[in-house]
Design a protein around this motif. Structure first.
Motif, PDB file in Angstrom:
ATOM      1  N   THR A  64      23.354 -15.704 -25.030  1.00 31.79           N
ATOM      2  CA  THR A  64      24.758 -15.775 -25.440  1.00 31.79           C
ATOM      3  C   THR A  64      25.035 -17.112 -26.118  1.00 31.79           C
ATOM      4  OG1 THR A  64      25.318 -14.309 -23.618  1.00 31.79           O
ATOM      5  CG2 THR A  64      27.148 -15.485 -24.624  1.00 31.79           C
ATOM      6  N   LEU A  65      24.499 -18.163 -25.547  1.00 27.16           N
ATOM      7  CA  LEU A  65      24.676 -19.478 -26.167  1.00 27.16           C
ATOM      8  C   LEU A  65      24.023 -19.496 -27.562  1.00 27.16           C
ATOM      9  CD1 LEU A  65      25.688 -22.427 -25.652  1.00 27.16           C
ATOM     10  CD2 LEU A  65      23.328 -22.972 -25.079  1.00 27.16           C
ATOM     11  N   ALA A  66      22.824 -18.911 -27.640  1.00 27.33           N
ATOM     12  CA  ALA A  66      22.123 -18.881 -28.938  1.00 27.33           C
ATOM     13  C   ALA A  66      22.914 -18.051 -29.955  1.00 27.33           C
ATOM     14  CB  ALA A  66      20.713 -18.320 -28.761  1.00 27.33           C
ATOM     15  N   ILE A  67      23.551 -16.984 -29.496  1.00 24.82           N
ATOM     16  CA  ILE A  67      24.364 -16.159 -30.413  1.00 24.82           C
ATOM     17  C   ILE A  67      25.565 -16.961 -30.924  1.00 24.82           C
ATOM     18  CG2 ILE A  67      25.964 -14.177 -30.504  1.00 24.82           C
ATOM     19  CD1 ILE A  67      23.887 -12.608 -28.893  1.00 24.82           C
ATOM     20  N   TYR A  68      26.198 -17.705 -30.028  1.00 25.61           N
ATOM     21  CA  TYR A  68      27.333 -18.528 -30.474  1.00 25.61           C
ATOM     22  C   TYR A  68      26.885 -19.414 -31.653  1.00 25.61           C
ATOM     23  CZ  TYR A  68      29.976 -17.816 -25.992  1.00 25.61           C
ATOM     24  OH  TYR A  68      30.657 -17.310 -24.932  1.00 25.61           O
ATOM     25  N   ILE A  69      25.772 -20.101 -31.428  1.00 25.68           N
ATOM     26  CA  ILE A  69      25.330 -21.076 -32.442  1.00 25.68           C
ATOM     27  C   ILE A  69      24.849 -20.351 -33.699  1.00 25.68           C
ATOM     28  CG2 ILE A  69      23.781 -23.031 -32.904  1.00 25.68           C
ATOM     29  CD1 ILE A  69      23.682 -23.477 -29.835  1.00 25.68           C
ATOM     30  N   ASP A 281      23.331  -6.261 -43.278  1.00 28.49           N
ATOM     31  CA  ASP A 281      23.127  -7.452 -44.132  1.00 28.49           C
ATOM     32  C   ASP A 281      23.810  -8.684 -43.531  1.00 28.49           C
ATOM     33  OD1 ASP A 281      21.742  -5.920 -45.888  1.00 28.49           O
ATOM     34  OD2 ASP A 281      23.307  -5.828 -47.435  1.00 28.49           O
ATOM     35  N   SER A 282      25.023  -8.490 -42.998  1.00 28.48           N
ATOM     36  CA  SER A 282      25.764  -9.641 -42.457  1.00 28.48           C
ATOM     37  C   SER A 282      25.085 -10.201 -41.220  1.00 28.48           C
ATOM     38  CB  SER A 282      27.194  -9.257 -42.067  1.00 28.48           C
ATOM     39  OG  SER A 282      27.826  -8.603 -43.111  1.00 28.48           O
ATOM     40  N   LEU A 283      24.457  -9.309 -40.433  1.00 28.67           N
ATOM     41  CA  LEU A 283      23.858  -9.789 -39.187  1.00 28.67           C
ATOM     42  C   LEU A 283      22.446 -10.336 -39.374  1.00 28.67           C
ATOM     43  CD1 LEU A 283      25.188  -7.194 -36.567  1.00 28.67           C
ATOM     44  CD2 LEU A 283      26.038  -9.491 -37.056  1.00 28.67           C
ATOM     45  N   ALA A 284      21.837 -10.045 -40.516  1.00 31.91           N
ATOM     46  CA  ALA A 284      20.442 -10.490 -40.726  1.00 31.91           C
ATOM     47  C   ALA A 284      20.283 -12.011 -40.553  1.00 31.91           C
ATOM     48  CB  ALA A 284      19.931 -10.025 -42.086  1.00 31.91           C
ATOM     49  N   PRO A 285      21.143 -12.833 -41.178  1.00 32.59           N
ATOM     50  CA  PRO A 285      20.974 -14.282 -40.966  1.00 32.59           C
ATOM     51  C   PRO A 285      21.237 -14.713 -39.522  1.00 32.59           C
ATOM     52  CG  PRO A 285      22.836 -13.828 -42.457  1.00 32.59           C
ATOM     53  CD  PRO A 285      22.178 -12.527 -42.172  1.00 32.59           C
ATOM     54  N   VAL A 286      22.130 -13.989 -38.834  1.00 28.63           N
ATOM     55  CA  VAL A 286      22.396 -14.319 -37.419  1.00 28.63           C
ATOM     56  C   VAL A 286      21.119 -14.054 -36.610  1.00 28.63           C
ATOM     57  CG1 VAL A 286      23.822 -13.777 -35.389  1.00 28.63           C
ATOM     58  CG2 VAL A 286      24.860 -13.748 -37.674  1.00 28.63           C
ATOM     59  N   HIS A 287      20.457 -12.925 -36.902  1.00 29.27           N
ATOM     60  CA  HIS A 287      19.208 -12.593 -36.198  1.00 29.27           C
ATOM     61  C   HIS A 287      18.149 -13.673 -36.415  1.00 29.27           C
ATOM     62  CE1 HIS A 287      19.953  -7.947 -36.046  1.00 29.27           C
ATOM     63  NE2 HIS A 287      20.811  -8.644 -35.341  1.00 29.27           N
ATOM     64  N   ALA A 288      18.014 -14.092 -37.654  1.00 33.19           N
ATOM     65  CA  ALA A 288      16.960 -15.068 -37.977  1.00 33.19           C
ATOM     66  C   ALA A 288      17.221 -16.378 -37.230  1.00 33.19           C
ATOM     67  CB  ALA A 288      16.916 -15.304 -39.484  1.00 33.19           C
ATOM     68  N   GLU A 289      18.456 -16.815 -37.259  1.00 40.89           N
ATOM     69  CA  GLU A 289      18.806 -18.072 -36.593  1.00 40.89           C
ATOM     70  C   GLU A 289      18.681 -17.931 -35.070  1.00 40.89           C
ATOM     71  OE1 GLU A 289      18.983 -20.845 -37.796  1.00 40.89           O
ATOM     72  OE2 GLU A 289      20.213 -22.101 -36.490  1.00 40.89           O
ATOM     73  N   PHE A 290      19.056 -16.747 -34.572  1.00 37.37           N
ATOM     74  CA  PHE A 290      18.938 -16.488 -33.131  1.00 37.37           C
ATOM     75  C   PHE A 290      17.474 -16.623 -32.689  1.00 37.37           C
ATOM     76  CE2 PHE A 290      17.896 -13.501 -29.736  1.00 37.37           C
ATOM     77  CZ  PHE A 290      18.779 -13.894 -28.745  1.00 37.37           C
ATOM     78  N   ALA A 295      13.437 -19.702 -29.598  1.00 43.39           N
ATOM     79  CA  ALA A 295      12.092 -20.276 -29.497  1.00 43.39           C
ATOM     80  C   ALA A 295      12.180 -21.770 -29.181  1.00 43.39           C
ATOM     81  CB  ALA A 295      11.347 -20.049 -30.811  1.00 43.39           C
ATOM     82  N   ASP A 296      13.383 -22.301 -29.118  1.00 45.12           N
ATOM     83  CA  ASP A 296      13.565 -23.735 -28.872  1.00 45.12           C
ATOM     84  C   ASP A 296      14.481 -23.948 -27.654  1.00 45.12           C
ATOM     85  OD1 ASP A 296      13.737 -26.463 -29.044  1.00 45.12           O
ATOM     86  OD2 ASP A 296      14.505 -26.528 -31.107  1.00 45.12           O
ATOM     87  N   LEU A 300      18.396 -25.641 -26.721  1.00 48.58           N
ATOM     88  CA  LEU A 300      19.531 -24.939 -26.079  1.00 48.58           C
ATOM     89  C   LEU A 300      19.942 -25.680 -24.805  1.00 48.58           C
ATOM     90  CD1 LEU A 300      18.519 -21.178 -26.541  1.00 48.58           C
ATOM     91  CD2 LEU A 300      20.284 -22.446 -27.783  1.00 48.58           C
ATOM     92  N   GLU A 301      18.948 -26.158 -24.062  1.00 48.64           N
ATOM     93  CA  GLU A 301      19.274 -26.878 -22.827  1.00 48.64           C
ATOM     94  C   GLU A 301      19.971 -28.202 -23.111  1.00 48.64           C
ATOM     95  OE1 GLU A 301      15.463 -26.655 -20.902  1.00 48.64           O
ATOM     96  OE2 GLU A 301      15.899 -24.595 -20.262  1.00 48.64           O
ATOM     97  N   SER A 302      19.624 -28.825 -24.239  1.00 49.07           N
ATOM     98  CA  SER A 302      20.314 -30.081 -24.556  1.00 49.07           C
ATOM     99  C   SER A 302      21.767 -29.793 -24.941  1.00 49.07           C
ATOM    100  CB  SER A 302      19.571 -30.854 -25.657  1.00 49.07           C
ATOM    101  OG  SER A 302      19.803 -30.250 -26.911  1.00 49.07           O
ATOM    102  N   VAL A 303      21.994 -28.667 -25.622  1.00 53.73           N
ATOM    103  CA  VAL A 303      23.382 -28.292 -25.953  1.00 53.73           C
ATOM    104  C   VAL A 303      24.159 -28.027 -24.658  1.00 53.73           C
ATOM    105  CG1 VAL A 303      24.848 -26.512 -27.038  1.00 53.73           C
ATOM    106  CG2 VAL A 303      22.813 -27.350 -28.235  1.00 53.73           C
ATOM    107  N   MET A 304      23.522 -27.277 -23.723  1.00 47.99           N
ATOM    108  CA  MET A 304      24.189 -26.962 -22.442  1.00 47.99           C
ATOM    109  C   MET A 304      24.541 -28.248 -21.691  1.00 47.99           C
ATOM    110  SD  MET A 304      21.909 -24.015 -20.640  1.00 47.99           S
ATOM    111  CE  MET A 304      21.617 -22.424 -21.392  1.00 47.99           C
ATOM    112  N   LYS A 305      23.586 -29.180 -21.659  1.00 44.64           N
ATOM    113  CA  LYS A 305      23.795 -30.426 -20.889  1.00 44.64           C
ATOM    114  C   LYS A 305      24.911 -31.262 -21.496  1.00 44.64           C
ATOM    115  CE  LYS A 305      19.587 -31.363 -18.457  1.00 44.64           C
ATOM    116  NZ  LYS A 305      18.203 -31.551 -18.849  1.00 44.64           N
TER     117      LYS A 305
END
Ligand code: TYM
Length: 331
Positions: A64-69, A281-290, A295-296, A300-305
């Motif tokens: 969920t956090l990754a989706i936000y970003i 098409d609109s979600l394709a870039p969201v998928h790639a970034e997700f 994978a990192d 994500l943990e540094s963002v949470m902290k």
């Protein structure tokens, strides 16, 4: 310089996020983050009101956090955090429980719906859930809460409780307003367009999950239930078509009038295919970034902290004020 107004919102990591969550909430957060001091939360404590598999809850919290970003929420501009990392939420929720009436909570339609759906687990948390949501919002003195229409009743209760508390103890909480956008406030199910699209729908054809692959997105939208007509117009009684027009409008930025003109005389099949392509098409870039973000995990943990420490700083101020006002001793 005038201080920016604040917004707060959150999503439960209780299932695969849908395009309903995306259009009703996240897409508006992305726009609002430019003009507001923005605080966005993954509300994992709310998710516990329905039984969760621990490993799945943990995974979905990251997702969920990754989706936000991935959707465009910028952790440099906003505070992004996980609810259970900031203990003030549970603490203020307890206090607010003591100022929220049994009758008020009994009237909440989400409680009625969820207790009917989970009749074997009508727990006290499900009942007092709106007090925790009120705590989320009031801790940050939020002016605006961008949500879909299904959360309107909870925001009204938040306002009532805040006004009650302010009435007894003097100005303590900002009274928040809901921000409920007209064309995306209620994205409907694709299989039954009289029902809200929901991440907890047992029928996966009822929703497009944000992380569905391209073929699945296209198949689900092409199969969406519509009426027996053929004209692509927004009109009473055409729930399925109205829903697809709204979805298309939100993803393409076109108005309803423009869409009606674009598909005049073209029929439902042609229209559904165009909606499907646009959403995919609109979600394709969201998928790639997700994928990149998932994978990192250290990132994500540094963002949470970071987010938790920023959120705690703001929340603690409100909570100490409340503790003082109700008469708790301080050491
Ligand atoms: P949740 O997790 O059910 O949904 C998250 C957000 O998505 C919106 N939404 C929709 N919008 C349009 N069409 C739909 N079909 C659709 N389905 C969901 C919801 O309105 C919501 O904005 N109680 C909240 C989470 C919460 C919260 C908060 C929100 C907890 N604390 C404080 C705002 C502020 C919930 O269950 O949302």
């Amino acid at each position: 310089m005038e201080e920016k107004k604040r917004i707060f919102s959150g999503i439960q990591p209780s299932g695969a996020l849908t395009i309903g969550n995306y259009l009703g909430a996240i897409q508006n957060w992305v726009k609002l983050q430019e003009d507001y001091q923005s605080i966005f939360c993954v509300v994992d404590m709310h998710a516990l009101t329905v039984r969760q598999v621990p490993a799945e809850l943990r995974r979905r919290t990251y997702e969920t956090l990754a989706i936000y970003i991935a959707s465009g929420i910028d952790p440099e501009k906003c505070t992004l955090f996980v609810q259970s990392h900031v203990p003030c939420h549970a603490e203020l929720a307890w206090i607010l429980n003591c100022y929220t009436m049994f009758g008020e909570l009994s009237r909440m339609t989400q409680f009625k719906d969820k207790s009917a759906k989970h009749a074997d687990n009508v727990n006290a948390g499900l009942f007092t859930y709106p007090s925790l949501m009120a705590a989320d919002i009031l801790l940050y003195q939020a002016d605006l809460v961008p949500v879909g229409i299904d959360q309107k009743q909870h925001i009204e209760l938040t306002r009532d409780v805040a006004e009650r508390f302010n009435g007894i103890y003097g100005q303590t909480f900002t009274i928040p307003e809901g921000f409920i956008p007209e064309n995306s406030k209620k994205i409907m199910s694709l299989s039954d367009p009289t029902k809200k699209m929901s991440k907890s729908d047992e029928n996966p054809n009822g929703f497009v999950a944000l992380l569905d692959d391209r073929d699945t997105i296209i198949r689900k939208l092409k199969r969406a239930t519509t009426d027996s007509g053929s004209e692509v117009v927004f009109a009473e009684g055409k729930d399925g078509i109205n829903n697809l027009i709204n979805i298309y409008s939100c993803f393409s930025g076109k108005t309803i009038k423009e869409i009606e003109r674009e598909f005049e005389g073209k029929g439902y099949g042609f229209f559904k295919a165009a909606v499907a392509e646009t959403v995919a098409d609109s979600l394709a870039p969201v998928h790639a970034e997700f994928d990149r973000l998932m994978a990192d995990k250290p990132y994500l943990e540094s963002v949470m902290k970071n987010g938790a420490s920023q959120a705690f700083g703001m929340a603690r101020k409100t909570l100490s004020k409340v503790y003082r006002k109700v008469g708790f001793t301080q050491i």
